[in-house]
Design a protein around this motif. Sequence first.
Motif, mmCIF file in Angstrom:
data_model
loop_
_atom_site.group_PDB
_atom_site.id
_atom_site.type_symbol
_atom_site.label_atom_id
_atom_site.label_comp_id
_atom_site.label_asym_id
_atom_site.label_seq_id
_atom_site.Cartn_x
_atom_site.Cartn_y
_atom_site.Cartn_z
ATOM 1 N N LYS A 139 42.463 -0.884 -55.885
ATOM 2 C CA LYS A 139 42.791 0.120 -56.726
ATOM 3 C C LYS A 139 42.415 -0.176 -57.980
ATOM 4 C CE LYS A 139 46.209 3.985 -57.720
ATOM 5 N NZ LYS A 139 47.393 4.453 -57.290
ATOM 6 N N GLU A 140 43.036 -1.446 -58.793
ATOM 7 C CA GLU A 140 42.928 -1.726 -60.078
ATOM 8 C C GLU A 140 41.456 -1.878 -60.441
ATOM 9 O OE1 GLU A 140 45.450 -1.236 -62.147
ATOM 10 O OE2 GLU A 140 46.667 -0.813 -60.309
ATOM 11 N N LEU A 141 40.602 -2.174 -59.602
ATOM 12 C CA LEU A 141 38.839 -2.455 -60.069
ATOM 13 C C LEU A 141 38.317 -1.125 -60.122
ATOM 14 C CD1 LEU A 141 38.512 -5.460 -57.514
ATOM 15 C CD2 LEU A 141 39.060 -5.516 -59.929
ATOM 16 N N GLN A 146 40.989 5.740 -58.891
ATOM 17 C CA GLN A 146 42.319 5.014 -58.885
ATOM 18 C C GLN A 146 43.398 6.290 -58.660
ATOM 19 O OE1 GLN A 146 43.629 2.615 -61.974
ATOM 20 N NE2 GLN A 146 41.833 1.904 -62.289
ATOM 21 N N LYS A 147 43.157 7.671 -59.317
ATOM 22 C CA LYS A 147 44.191 8.755 -59.487
ATOM 23 C C LYS A 147 44.082 9.464 -57.714
ATOM 24 C CE LYS A 147 43.601 10.056 -63.917
ATOM 25 N NZ LYS A 147 43.223 11.315 -65.151
ATOM 26 N N SER A 148 42.908 9.337 -57.191
ATOM 27 C CA SER A 148 42.823 10.089 -55.864
ATOM 28 C C SER A 148 41.807 9.424 -54.956
ATOM 29 C CB SER A 148 42.424 11.789 -56.213
ATOM 30 O OG SER A 148 40.961 11.569 -56.998
ATOM 31 N N ARG A 150 50.400 16.481 -46.992
ATOM 32 C CA ARG A 150 51.392 16.516 -47.845
ATOM 33 C C ARG A 150 50.441 15.517 -49.166
ATOM 34 N NH1 ARG A 150 55.867 18.792 -49.230
ATOM 35 N NH2 ARG A 150 57.489 17.399 -49.980
ATOM 36 N N ARG A 151 50.920 15.825 -50.250
ATOM 37 C CA ARG A 151 50.400 15.376 -51.361
ATOM 38 C C ARG A 151 51.251 14.777 -52.305
ATOM 39 N NH1 ARG A 151 44.985 17.203 -52.435
ATOM 40 N NH2 ARG A 151 45.000 15.381 -53.669
ATOM 41 N N ARG A 152 50.766 13.962 -53.477
ATOM 42 C CA ARG A 152 51.675 13.337 -54.252
ATOM 43 C C ARG A 152 51.113 13.119 -56.009
ATOM 44 N NH1 ARG A 152 55.741 8.748 -53.655
ATOM 45 N NH2 ARG A 152 55.389 7.368 -55.389
ATOM 46 N N ILE A 153 51.878 13.243 -56.588
ATOM 47 C CA ILE A 153 51.401 13.138 -57.854
ATOM 48 C C ILE A 153 52.555 12.165 -58.710
ATOM 49 C CG2 ILE A 153 51.160 14.369 -60.450
ATOM 50 C CD1 ILE A 153 50.614 16.831 -59.113
ATOM 51 N N GLU A 154 52.008 11.277 -59.480
ATOM 52 C CA GLU A 154 52.954 10.285 -60.130
ATOM 53 C C GLU A 154 52.559 10.169 -61.709
ATOM 54 O OE1 GLU A 154 54.399 5.579 -59.733
ATOM 55 O OE2 GLU A 154 53.580 6.662 -57.956
#
Length: 368
Positions: free
Chosen positions: A241-243, A249-251, A319-323
């Motif tokens: 993810k970090e690359l 990265q967000k989605s 189901r979705r997620r926001i952080e």
Amino acid sequence: NNIRHIAINSPLKGVKMSFLSDEEVASLRINRMIFHVVGKNLDIPVLLREITPLQHVDFFLERIKSSLKGNLFTFIANSNTDRILRIIKKNADNNPNCFTEQSKLLASDFQSHHSGGNTSMGCFFLFELMTNGNKLYAIIKYDNEDVVRYVLDEQQAENQIPRLERFNESFVRKAEAMQKIALIRLSDGEHGGDIVVRDRSKRTNISGYFKGFLQVKRINSEDELCDKLVGVLKEVFKKHKELLPEGIQKSGVNKIYEVLGRADFDYNAEEPISLLTSIFGPVDEQSPIKKSFSTLSRDYGIDGESFRVIANNIQKPVRRRIETAENVVISYNANHRPEIVDTDDGKKKITITTARIVIDDVDTAKNI
């Protein structure tokens, strides 16, 4: 009703791993070999004798090793190919004629399935292989190739006229010449076994006549293969993810479902770069993303498997997620997405409209 929610909770449970381990590949050798001439121009195959002593084993072993990845099948009950190979395995060491005679039966059966349509002239090969003391079998339909070779006089270094020779009956190095190949590991029981199939005329499955000859069924359904592909891609995203670009990265998981659900397509296990690039951005052969994808494909049991991805069978989980950067986590259903607007100071404002609040308490979740 055909839409399925894809969820992989235990991806490695019951998974078929690679057909051969690295150690088995390293010890692989040809024990016996024979071929017979087959094709649509023949009423019956031209039946030949076993090639003994073995000839050009390095050439043919290289061809076999190049085909160790493919679509996984297993014999169905009462498969004639399974039956004949078991006769060879049981009797050939003690009966010098068994390998040749049984291979003739296989070639004749293959010819009976092979004689119509656009089928080409070529050779039906049967190899008995050994690795770590175990017997395997390889069946290859090798197409005839029309080639011209040049011959030079070794005694004349310069200004000579080369002699050209044309051949139609030849075996060439390129993979396309192997029209069909089945690598077979018989099970320990009375019938059954695992088969890796590479079929040039139908890369994502197996052609009708080759399936009819082998009498096999696919180990994984296309739905199962698609589920595993989603699982591999999710694992790759999580690991790297970090690359990835900030937007991915967000989605990234959303992007996986978006790309796979866009339209039907054939997934080609030999060329995954285009799929990886469409999801994660530019990816090359040396990328850690590509390397992880290859490793995880092997772990999930889809290494070498090519198949049709049906877009209608791909549905994003509701189901979705926001952080947020402040560690605020919002979990919601896709049809109840909060309102998100940009503010003048460059931040984002999230507005949740609700009928009522049902919990406003200390979070006691184990992972907090």
